[in-house]
Write a protein that holds these residues in place. Structure first.
Motif, PDB file in Angstrom:
ATOM      1  N   THR A  93       0.889  -1.235   0.106  1.00 38.22           N
ATOM      2  CA  THR A  93      -0.018   0.114   0.068  1.00 38.22           C
ATOM      3  C   THR A  93       0.995   1.132   0.092  1.00 38.22           C
ATOM      4  O   THR A  93       1.876   0.906   0.283  1.00 38.22           O
ATOM      5  CB  THR A  93      -0.810   0.088   1.288  1.00 38.22           C
ATOM      6  OG1 THR A  93       0.081   0.153   2.474  1.00 38.22           O
ATOM      7  CG2 THR A  93      -1.563  -1.380   1.542  1.00 38.22           C
ATOM      8  N   PRO A  94       0.265   2.308  -0.303  1.00 33.21           N
ATOM      9  CA  PRO A  94       1.096   3.463  -0.119  1.00 33.21           C
ATOM     10  C   PRO A  94       1.436   3.654   1.421  1.00 33.21           C
ATOM     11  O   PRO A  94       0.864   3.141   2.168  1.00 33.21           O
ATOM     12  CB  PRO A  94       0.068   4.733  -0.439  1.00 33.21           C
ATOM     13  CG  PRO A  94      -1.056   4.063  -1.425  1.00 33.21           C
ATOM     14  CD  PRO A  94      -1.000   2.687  -0.863  1.00 33.21           C
ATOM     15  N   LEU A  95       2.539   4.468   1.660  1.00 29.39           N
ATOM     16  CA  LEU A  95       3.099   4.696   2.984  1.00 29.39           C
ATOM     17  C   LEU A  95       2.947   6.334   3.427  1.00 29.39           C
ATOM     18  O   LEU A  95       3.174   7.249   2.438  1.00 29.39           O
ATOM     19  CB  LEU A  95       4.595   4.227   2.941  1.00 29.39           C
ATOM     20  CG  LEU A  95       4.457   2.780   2.715  1.00 29.39           C
ATOM     21  CD1 LEU A  95       6.177   2.496   2.556  1.00 29.39           C
ATOM     22  CD2 LEU A  95       4.118   1.992   3.823  1.00 29.39           C
ATOM     23  N   ILE A 120       4.001   8.385   0.197  1.00 31.70           N
ATOM     24  CA  ILE A 120       4.388   8.007  -1.046  1.00 31.70           C
ATOM     25  C   ILE A 120       3.456   7.022  -1.548  1.00 31.70           C
ATOM     26  O   ILE A 120       3.096   6.247  -0.747  1.00 31.70           O
ATOM     27  CB  ILE A 120       5.870   7.577  -1.051  1.00 31.70           C
ATOM     28  CG1 ILE A 120       5.947   6.825   0.176  1.00 31.70           C
ATOM     29  CG2 ILE A 120       7.044   8.879  -0.734  1.00 31.70           C
ATOM     30  CD1 ILE A 120       7.437   5.887   0.226  1.00 31.70           C
ATOM     31  N   PRO A 121       3.364   6.818  -2.904  1.00 29.09           N
ATOM     32  CA  PRO A 121       2.603   5.783  -3.583  1.00 29.09           C
ATOM     33  C   PRO A 121       3.346   4.296  -3.571  1.00 29.09           C
ATOM     34  O   PRO A 121       4.657   4.528  -3.275  1.00 29.09           O
ATOM     35  CB  PRO A 121       2.453   6.367  -4.920  1.00 29.09           C
ATOM     36  CG  PRO A 121       3.709   7.335  -5.208  1.00 29.09           C
ATOM     37  CD  PRO A 121       3.909   7.654  -4.098  1.00 29.09           C
ATOM     38  N   TYR A 122       2.727   3.387  -3.525  1.00 22.38           N
ATOM     39  CA  TYR A 122       3.443   2.076  -3.523  1.00 22.38           C
ATOM     40  C   TYR A 122       3.720   1.832  -5.167  1.00 22.38           C
ATOM     41  O   TYR A 122       2.906   1.876  -5.975  1.00 22.38           O
ATOM     42  CB  TYR A 122       2.489   1.036  -3.358  1.00 22.38           C
ATOM     43  CG  TYR A 122       3.032  -0.289  -3.669  1.00 22.38           C
ATOM     44  CD1 TYR A 122       4.263  -0.957  -2.881  1.00 22.38           C
ATOM     45  CD2 TYR A 122       2.407  -1.204  -4.593  1.00 22.38           C
ATOM     46  CE1 TYR A 122       4.636  -2.340  -3.370  1.00 22.38           C
ATOM     47  CE2 TYR A 122       2.995  -2.494  -4.933  1.00 22.38           C
ATOM     48  CZ  TYR A 122       4.149  -2.901  -4.412  1.00 22.38           C
ATOM     49  OH  TYR A 122       4.637  -4.205  -4.488  1.00 22.38           O
ATOM     50  N   VAL A 123       5.143   1.493  -5.224  1.00 21.17           N
ATOM     51  CA  VAL A 123       5.540   1.027  -6.713  1.00 21.17           C
ATOM     52  C   VAL A 123       5.978  -0.241  -6.896  1.00 21.17           C
ATOM     53  O   VAL A 123       6.570  -0.591  -5.711  1.00 21.17           O
ATOM     54  CB  VAL A 123       6.449   2.027  -7.358  1.00 21.17           C
ATOM     55  CG1 VAL A 123       5.751   3.376  -7.973  1.00 21.17           C
ATOM     56  CG2 VAL A 123       7.759   2.472  -6.441  1.00 21.17           C
ATOM     57  N   ASP A 124       5.882  -1.075  -7.691  1.00 20.07           N
ATOM     58  CA  ASP A 124       6.297  -2.648  -7.944  1.00 20.07           C
ATOM     59  C   ASP A 124       7.608  -2.646  -7.762  1.00 20.07           C
ATOM     60  O   ASP A 124       8.089  -3.693  -7.027  1.00 20.07           O
ATOM     61  CB  ASP A 124       5.804  -3.078  -9.222  1.00 20.07           C
ATOM     62  CG  ASP A 124       4.465  -3.652  -8.861  1.00 20.07           C
ATOM     63  OD1 ASP A 124       3.949  -4.006  -7.846  1.00 20.07           O
ATOM     64  OD2 ASP A 124       3.510  -3.616  -9.951  1.00 20.07           O
TER      65      ASP A 124
END
Length: 383
Positions: A93-95, A120-124
């Motif tokens: 998830t975003p943090l 911050i967004p979640y990135v793969d």
């Protein structure tokens, strides 16, 4: 090692409160919890300052932008990098990266909202995620030395050289919709209500509630104000004219497409301020909006096609589809009891988009309300 800082201590305090009073399963369909969190204790802050020789920033005048770029281009201790690398493999998830300084949540000085919280967004991609996370941590470290923080520290008789920063990394509560991420609602509850109206009592507390991320409340946006013991009596929705004029029209959401290339001293650089109707598309407003019918000149509880959507929280407060008032009554009661003084609690909740009335309620922060009683002997006519 080192201190957890004020906010993180508050989280640990709430966690033990939830367990002690078995709050987590008090209500069917609702889980009450603290978002999964990890704390970087203050010794890493000391290591970071020492490792990069940043002590000189304390004694000289730099602009906030200069301080931020110095910090962001510095190196985080290798051990911390390894630990965070292992941590982000467990995250989907975003943090939220929040400050938790030694002085925050002190019982004698209000310190809320002085330092930064970055999301911050979640990135793969693991490397990119780590880079984003480290940038956010360094930006929170930098906010200790920003001009507003310095001014506040000196006015509250604290030395900036003694301030130490721990950092909380927390999963952001919410759900995704078209590249946006936000909770169904967030709010602040206080166990003392300085302005009770009608048959409300001061000790019953007061709640400010809003759709979307809590930054909207912190920034002084138009929220819905109610007493958890009198959820049916909401002044703002008591008359149609007031409801149309004095309810929320905008909300904040995290922009998942912004991968943090432009970290700035404004910790809301990747948050979007949107119109309420943007949240309508996929059911985020199912439980919290009413619809204004311009033909009959009335506001109907619930979502109907056409007509302006008014954020009244009517289905939650009046029709009890989610036991929010009861949860807040208990959280405030136990919080005040355990802390032995009035408290302020930040919370958020995500409700299922299916019509099954289930949801998760997250406790995000607790702090004492600083209640100073000072006698002023100023002659106001002379001022």
């Amino acid at each position: 090692e080192g201190s957890l800082g004020g906010k993180a201590r508050g989280l640990a305090f709430m966690n033990s409160m939830i367990l002690k009073h078995r709050l987590y399963d008090k209500h069917a369909n609702v889980r009450i919890m603290i978002p999964r969190s990890v704390v970087i204790a203050t010794d890493y802050f000391d290591d970071f300052i020492r490792l990069n020789g940043l002590k000189y920033i304390i004694s000289q005048e730099f602009s906030d932008e200069e301080i931020l770029s110095e910090f962001v281009s510095s190196t985080v201790p290798a051990r911390l990098q390894q630990e965070l690398k292992a941590y982000i493999q467990t995250v989907r998830t975003p943090l939220a990266v929040r400050s938790s300084s030694k002085l925050e949540d002190s019982h004698y000085q209000p310190f809320a909202g002085i330092y930064s919280t970055y999301m911050i967004p979640y990135v793969d991609n693991g490397d990119q995620m780590l880079r984003l996370l480290l940038k956010a941590v360094k930006s929170v470290y930098a906010s200790v030395y920003f001009a507003t923080s310095r001014a506040y520290l000196s006015s509250s008789q604290n030395l900036i050289s003694e301030e130490k920063m721990a950092v909380i990394i927390q999963e952001v509560c919410g759900t995704e919709q078209d590249g946006l991420f936000f909770p169904t609602f967030s709010g602040v509850a206080r166990s003392i209500n300085y302005y009770p109206i009608g048959d409300e009592k001061a000790e019953e507390g007061i709640v400010n509630l809003a759709l979307g991320l809590g930054k909207y409340i912190v920034d002084g946006g138009m929220t819905l104000r109610f007493s958890p013991y009198h959820p049916n009596q909401v002044l703002q929705t008591s008359e149609m004219e007031i409801a149309l004029k004095e309810t929320q029209t905008r909300f904040y959401a995290l922009d998942l497409r912004n991968a943090g290339h432009d970290f700035s001293i404004d910790d809301g650089f990747n948050l979007l301020k949107l119109h309420v109707k943007e949240a309508e598309k996929d059911g985020a407003l199912n439980y919290i909006a009413s619809t204004y019918d311009p033909y009959d000149q009335i506001i109907r509880d619930g979502l109907y096609p056409g007509g302006r959507k008014v954020i009244t929280f009517a289905n939650i407060l009046q029709h009890d589809v989610f036991p929010l008032p009861r949860i807040l009554q208990l959280a405030l009661k136990y919080g005040e009891q355990e802390m032995r003084r009035p408290v302020e609690i930040e919370f958020a909740a995500t409700m299922s988009r299916e019509q099954d009335k289930s949801g998760t309620f997250y406790l995000l922060q607790i702090r004492p309300i600083v209640d100073t009683k000072e006698m002023l002997d100023e002659d106001l006519t002379a001022i």
